[in-house]
Design an enzyme around this catalytic site. Structure first.
Site, mmCIF file in Angstrom:
data_model
loop_
_atom_site.group_PDB
_atom_site.id
_atom_site.type_symbol
_atom_site.label_atom_id
_atom_site.label_comp_id
_atom_site.label_asym_id
_atom_site.label_seq_id
_atom_site.Cartn_x
_atom_site.Cartn_y
_atom_site.Cartn_z
ATOM 1 N N ILE A 52 0.833 -1.198 0.000
ATOM 2 C CA ILE A 52 0.000 0.000 0.000
ATOM 3 C C ILE A 52 0.874 1.256 0.000
ATOM 4 O O ILE A 52 1.307 1.724 1.049
ATOM 5 C CB ILE A 52 -0.909 0.012 1.235
ATOM 6 C CG1 ILE A 52 -1.721 -1.290 1.270
ATOM 7 C CG2 ILE A 52 -1.828 1.218 1.200
ATOM 8 C CD1 ILE A 52 -2.434 -1.472 2.587
ATOM 9 N N PRO A 53 1.179 1.751 -1.187
ATOM 10 C CA PRO A 53 2.014 2.960 -1.312
ATOM 11 C C PRO A 53 1.281 4.198 -0.848
ATOM 12 O O PRO A 53 0.835 4.999 -1.644
ATOM 13 C CB PRO A 53 2.318 3.009 -2.812
ATOM 14 C CG PRO A 53 1.193 2.275 -3.472
ATOM 15 C CD PRO A 53 0.690 1.270 -2.476
ATOM 16 N N CYS A 54 1.146 4.341 0.430
ATOM 17 C CA CYS A 54 0.395 5.478 0.977
ATOM 18 C C CYS A 54 1.040 6.793 0.560
ATOM 19 O O CYS A 54 0.393 7.823 0.515
ATOM 20 C CB CYS A 54 0.326 5.362 2.488
ATOM 21 S SG CYS A 54 1.823 4.720 3.229
ATOM 22 N N PHE A 55 2.326 6.759 0.270
ATOM 23 C CA PHE A 55 3.007 8.000 -0.118
ATOM 24 C C PHE A 55 2.519 8.484 -1.467
ATOM 25 O O PHE A 55 2.786 9.606 -1.873
ATOM 26 C CB PHE A 55 4.520 7.776 -0.154
ATOM 27 C CG PHE A 55 4.923 6.668 -1.048
ATOM 28 C CD1 PHE A 55 5.091 5.397 -0.533
ATOM 29 C CD2 PHE A 55 5.152 6.902 -2.394
ATOM 30 C CE1 PHE A 55 5.476 4.363 -1.378
ATOM 31 C CE2 PHE A 55 5.538 5.881 -3.236
ATOM 32 C CZ PHE A 55 5.690 4.605 -2.723
#
Length: 109
Positions: A52-55
């Site tokens: 999950i690439p929250c960035f």
DNA sequence: TTAATGACCTATC
DNA sequence: CGATAGGCCATTA
């Protein structure tokens, strides 16, 4: 065992390289335009940052949130720049060029 | 079950 | 234009 978060994670996890998505858009793709807050909450727990690439998730203005500083707000910007995303002096992303069109990608044959 | 919180968004003053 | 208030949904205590 997440609940509605799974839906959100599914969307965020589909964000391609060098592209960013907004909470509202993710919420909309998830099927609920008002999950914006829930989306933020889901990413806050972020049980699996590996997928999950929250960035790559930013607010409606393409700006990264303050509380996002999981290691320095500059960190997220640096990561996105690393992927080729351009930032404005305001610290915002050019959404009209880097906002992931998940809706189109989803409907793309 | 009720109350409170939150990495948001929109509208209004 | 800048700040404030309210609304929306789900999770947690």
């Amino acid at each position: 065992m997440s609940s509605s978060f799974d839906r959100i994670y599914e969307i965020v996890r589909q964000i391609p390289y060098g592209r960013v998505a907004t909470y509202g858009q993710i919420a909309m793709l998830a099927g609920n335009p008002r999950w914006s807050r829930v989306v933020g909450y889901a990413l806050h727990v972020n049980p699996q940052p590996d997928v999950i690439p929250c960035f790559r998730v930013v607010n409606r203005f393409g700006e990264v949130s303050k509380a996002f500083a999981f290691g320095g707000e500059n960190r997220q910007v640096a990561l996105l720049e690393q992927e080729g995303v351009e930032f404005t002096p305001d610290g915002r992303v050019d959404l009209k060029r880097f906002q992931w069109d998940g809706a189109q990608a989803s409907q793309l044959s």
